[in-house]
Design a protein around this motif. Structure first.
Motif, PDB file in Angstrom:
ATOM      1  N   ASP A  38       0.820  -1.131   0.144  1.00 33.87           N
ATOM      2  CA  ASP A  38      -0.091  -0.010   0.138  1.00 33.87           C
ATOM      3  C   ASP A  38       0.903   1.236  -0.033  1.00 33.87           C
ATOM      4  OD1 ASP A  38      -2.335  -1.438  -0.131  1.00 33.87           O
ATOM      5  OD2 ASP A  38      -2.851  -0.911   2.003  1.00 33.87           O
ATOM      6  N   ILE A  39       2.086   1.295   0.535  1.00 37.38           N
ATOM      7  CA  ILE A  39       2.951   2.192   0.753  1.00 37.38           C
ATOM      8  C   ILE A  39       3.409   2.694  -0.654  1.00 37.38           C
ATOM      9  CG2 ILE A  39       5.265   3.117   1.117  1.00 37.38           C
ATOM     10  CD1 ILE A  39       4.965   1.413   3.804  1.00 37.38           C
ATOM     11  N   ASP A  40       3.559   1.786  -1.657  1.00 33.07           N
ATOM     12  CA  ASP A  40       3.795   1.749  -2.930  1.00 33.07           C
ATOM     13  C   ASP A  40       2.659   2.230  -3.835  1.00 33.07           C
ATOM     14  OD1 ASP A  40       5.296   1.565  -5.568  1.00 33.07           O
ATOM     15  OD2 ASP A  40       4.112  -0.129  -5.758  1.00 33.07           O
ATOM     16  N   LYS A  41       1.450   1.532  -3.388  1.00 32.96           N
ATOM     17  CA  LYS A  41       0.214   1.667  -4.421  1.00 32.96           C
ATOM     18  C   LYS A  41      -0.485   3.311  -4.124  1.00 32.96           C
ATOM     19  CE  LYS A  41      -4.509  -0.192  -5.108  1.00 32.96           C
ATOM     20  NZ  LYS A  41      -5.350  -1.214  -4.599  1.00 32.96           N
ATOM     21  N   TYR A  42      -0.465   3.471  -2.663  1.00 29.30           N
ATOM     22  CA  TYR A  42      -1.107   4.851  -2.382  1.00 29.30           C
ATOM     23  C   TYR A  42      -0.218   6.075  -2.360  1.00 29.30           C
ATOM     24  CZ  TYR A  42      -4.997   1.878  -1.903  1.00 29.30           C
ATOM     25  OH  TYR A  42      -6.046   0.906  -2.019  1.00 29.30           O
ATOM     26  N   GLY A  43       1.296   5.522  -2.497  1.00 28.31           N
ATOM     27  CA  GLY A  43       2.232   6.939  -2.234  1.00 28.31           C
ATOM     28  C   GLY A  43       2.400   7.347  -0.894  1.00 28.31           C
ATOM     29  N   TYR A  44       2.140   6.578  -0.087  1.00 25.03           N
ATOM     30  CA  TYR A  44       2.061   6.963   1.282  1.00 25.03           C
ATOM     31  C   TYR A  44       3.631   7.320   1.798  1.00 25.03           C
ATOM     32  CZ  TYR A  44      -2.483   4.572   2.397  1.00 25.03           C
ATOM     33  OH  TYR A  44      -3.693   4.293   2.214  1.00 25.03           O
ATOM     34  N   ASN A  45       4.677   6.811   1.162  1.00 26.04           N
ATOM     35  CA  ASN A  45       6.015   7.615   1.237  1.00 26.04           C
ATOM     36  C   ASN A  45       5.900   9.015   1.033  1.00 26.04           C
ATOM     37  OD1 ASN A  45       5.753   6.470  -1.328  1.00 26.04           O
ATOM     38  ND2 ASN A  45       7.951   6.353  -1.303  1.00 26.04           N
ATOM     39  N   GLN A  46       5.284   9.276  -0.245  1.00 26.77           N
ATOM     40  CA  GLN A  46       5.375  10.734  -0.608  1.00 26.77           C
ATOM     41  C   GLN A  46       4.471  11.582   0.258  1.00 26.77           C
ATOM     42  OE1 GLN A  46       4.405   9.634  -5.079  1.00 26.77           O
ATOM     43  NE2 GLN A  46       4.723  11.653  -5.114  1.00 26.77           N
ATOM     44  N   GLN A  47       3.405  11.021   0.780  1.00 30.12           N
ATOM     45  CA  GLN A  47       2.475  11.635   1.859  1.00 30.12           C
ATOM     46  C   GLN A  47       3.577  11.963   3.090  1.00 30.12           C
ATOM     47  OE1 GLN A  47      -0.758   9.587   3.408  1.00 30.12           O
ATOM     48  NE2 GLN A  47      -1.552  11.509   4.625  1.00 30.12           N
ATOM     49  N   ALA A  48       4.233  11.044   3.360  1.00 27.01           N
ATOM     50  CA  ALA A  48       5.113  11.255   4.733  1.00 27.01           C
ATOM     51  C   ALA A  48       5.989  12.350   4.373  1.00 27.01           C
ATOM     52  CB  ALA A  48       5.758  10.020   5.135  1.00 27.01           C
ATOM     53  N   ASP A  49       6.727  12.358   3.356  1.00 29.67           N
ATOM     54  CA  ASP A  49       7.712  13.261   2.943  1.00 29.67           C
ATOM     55  C   ASP A  49       7.245  14.850   2.830  1.00 29.67           C
ATOM     56  OD1 ASP A  49      10.230  14.465   1.635  1.00 29.67           O
ATOM     57  OD2 ASP A  49       8.802  14.963   0.246  1.00 29.67           O
ATOM     58  N   TRP A  50       5.934  14.887   2.464  1.00 26.32           N
ATOM     59  CA  TRP A  50       4.992  16.146   2.078  1.00 26.32           C
ATOM     60  C   TRP A  50       4.782  16.731   3.194  1.00 26.32           C
ATOM     61  CZ3 TRP A  50       4.136  18.122  -2.710  1.00 26.32           C
ATOM     62  CH2 TRP A  50       3.420  19.455  -2.660  1.00 26.32           C
ATOM     63  N   TYR A  51       4.171  15.829   4.328  1.00 29.42           N
ATOM     64  CA  TYR A  51       3.769  16.243   5.525  1.00 29.42           C
ATOM     65  C   TYR A  51       4.829  16.852   6.521  1.00 29.42           C
ATOM     66  CZ  TYR A  51      -1.016  14.737   5.016  1.00 29.42           C
ATOM     67  OH  TYR A  51      -2.542  14.663   4.696  1.00 29.42           O
ATOM     68  N   GLU A  52       6.117  15.835   6.310  1.00 36.14           N
ATOM     69  CA  GLU A  52       7.156  16.432   7.136  1.00 36.14           C
ATOM     70  C   GLU A  52       7.747  17.818   6.812  1.00 36.14           C
ATOM     71  OE1 GLU A  52       8.081  11.539   7.820  1.00 36.14           O
ATOM     72  OE2 GLU A  52       9.376  12.791   6.506  1.00 36.14           O
ATOM     73  N   THR A  53       7.807  17.910   5.352  1.00 30.85           N
ATOM     74  CA  THR A  53       8.193  19.061   4.980  1.00 30.85           C
ATOM     75  C   THR A  53       7.443  20.112   5.077  1.00 30.85           C
ATOM     76  OG1 THR A  53       9.235  18.085   3.063  1.00 30.85           O
ATOM     77  CG2 THR A  53       8.597  20.257   2.575  1.00 30.85           C
ATOM     78  N   GLY A  54       6.037  19.896   5.171  1.00 33.07           N
ATOM     79  CA  GLY A  54       5.062  20.990   5.537  1.00 33.07           C
ATOM     80  C   GLY A  54       5.299  21.645   7.101  1.00 33.07           C
ATOM     81  N   ALA A  55       5.477  20.300   7.725  1.00 32.11           N
ATOM     82  CA  ALA A  55       5.784  20.756   9.138  1.00 32.11           C
ATOM     83  C   ALA A  55       6.891  21.518   9.329  1.00 32.11           C
ATOM     84  CB  ALA A  55       5.679  19.563   9.851  1.00 32.11           C
ATOM     85  N   ARG A  56       8.026  21.320   8.819  1.00 26.32           N
ATOM     86  CA  ARG A  56       9.085  22.144   8.843  1.00 26.32           C
ATOM     87  C   ARG A  56       8.924  23.616   8.187  1.00 26.32           C
ATOM     88  NH1 ARG A  56      11.679  17.102   7.423  1.00 26.32           N
ATOM     89  NH2 ARG A  56      11.744  17.893   5.273  1.00 26.32           N
ATOM     90  N   ALA A  57       8.208  23.630   7.134  1.00 24.96           N
ATOM     91  CA  ALA A  57       7.861  25.057   6.409  1.00 24.96           C
ATOM     92  C   ALA A  57       7.133  25.783   7.229  1.00 24.96           C
ATOM     93  CB  ALA A  57       7.387  24.698   5.164  1.00 24.96           C
ATOM     94  N   LEU A  58       6.114  25.011   8.123  1.00 27.96           N
ATOM     95  CA  LEU A  58       5.419  25.998   8.842  1.00 27.96           C
ATOM     96  C   LEU A  58       5.791  26.101  10.358  1.00 27.96           C
ATOM     97  CD1 LEU A  58       2.049  23.878   8.029  1.00 27.96           C
ATOM     98  CD2 LEU A  58       2.358  26.381   7.547  1.00 27.96           C
TER      99      LEU A  58
END
Length: 292
Positions: A190-210
């Motif tokens: 599911d990590i591959d199918k739904y891109g959960y690794n991309q979500q993790a990177d995006w959320y972590e990047t967003g948290a740092r930016a905020l």
């Protein structure tokens, strides 16, 4: 196929963290890019599909209903849940009640479905780690953030399922997922199918930016099965998978920036054919059977 039709625009929320922004207002900001949007821009999807869905959201389905209803009972925020007390929903009366619930923005459920999501929430509260991560005394659900990606200048957005109330030190970001199979083997797929690794990177990047926490923010998936005993698996994404995800997210951001600049949202192949090969397994099979 390409589309350049502008979706309905809404006033963009201000940059920064919003603790009380509605889900509708969050998704109405078509000037910014979200994690799910970034994944939709890349293969096997394409920019044309992404742009079409900005003004044509997916219709309600049982899969989405179950997920949203479970989010409501587990996280305590979301649309109202309405029990449609009919054994079958194909009668005129039942259809009318379902339509009325939908019109109010609520999720219609059968009695056994309401019991299911209630039991799922109970199972979360009994899981030591999941319960600690989602403790209402130390966090709150459904918070939104908007920031500018410095490299491209575009607006990015994120909607956290849950955000701890303490924003100092290392920030752990829980994200709740419902699934048919929360085992490690199934969730790797599911990590591959739904891109959960991309979500993790995006959320972590967003948290740092905020400015939330230090530079070591980490997303943890709380995956829960939708059948008894409603097993829970708390999952982190390995560093290597997040590095790959970061590169994919960067490609999506640059694609979004280019498409927004030009108004051109390409489909699969607009100007020349795509030449495709047999899948590897099929090529190996047929070589063995038919080639000398």
């Amino acid at each position: 196929m390409t589309t350049a039709v502008e979706p309905k625009a809404a006033e963009a929320p201000a940059l920064g963290l919003h603790t009380d922004l509605s889900n509708e207002a969050y998704h109405a900001d078509v000037t910014s890019l979200s994690s799910s949007g970034a994944r939709k821009l890349l293969p096997p999807s394409c920019p044309a599909k992404f742009w079409y869905e900005q003004d044509n959201p997916q219709p309600a389905s049982k899969t989405f209903d179950y997920g949203n209803a479970a989010h409501k009972t587990v996280l305590g925020n979301g649309p109202a849940l309405v029990v449609i007390d009919h054994d079958a929903w194909n009668t005129k009366a039942a259809k009318a009640e379902v339509a009325e619930a939908r019109a109010m923005g609520a999720i219609p459920l059968k009695q056994h479905e309401m019991q299911m999501v209630t039991d799922m929430a109970d199972a979360i509260r009994k899981h030591p780690l999941a319960a600690a991560l989602l403790d209402p005394a130390y966090g709150a659900p459904e918070q939104s953030g908007f920031w500018i990606d410095e490299a491209s200048g575009i607006r990015c957005r994120v909607r956290f399922d849950w955000l701890p109330s303490m924003h100092q030190g290392r920030l752990i970001i829980p994200d709740y997922k419902t699934t048919t199979d929360a085992s490690n083997a199934a969730m790797e797929k599911d990590i591959d199918k739904y891109g959960y690794n991309q979500q993790a990177d995006w959320y972590e990047t967003g948290a740092r930016a905020l400015g939330l926490g230090d530079q070591n923010a980490e997303l943890l998936l709380i995956a829960q099965e939708k059948k008894p005993p409603y097993l829970v698996n708390v999952i982190g994404i390995t560093l290597g998978s997040r590095v790959i995800a970061g590169a994919k997210n960067r490609a999506a951001i640059e694609t979004f920036a280019e498409c927004m600049s030009t108004g051109y949202w390409p489909g699969y192949a607009d100007d020349e054919p795509n030449y495709l090969e047999l899948p590897g397994y099929a090529e190996n099979r047929d070589k063995e059977l038919y080639l000398p």
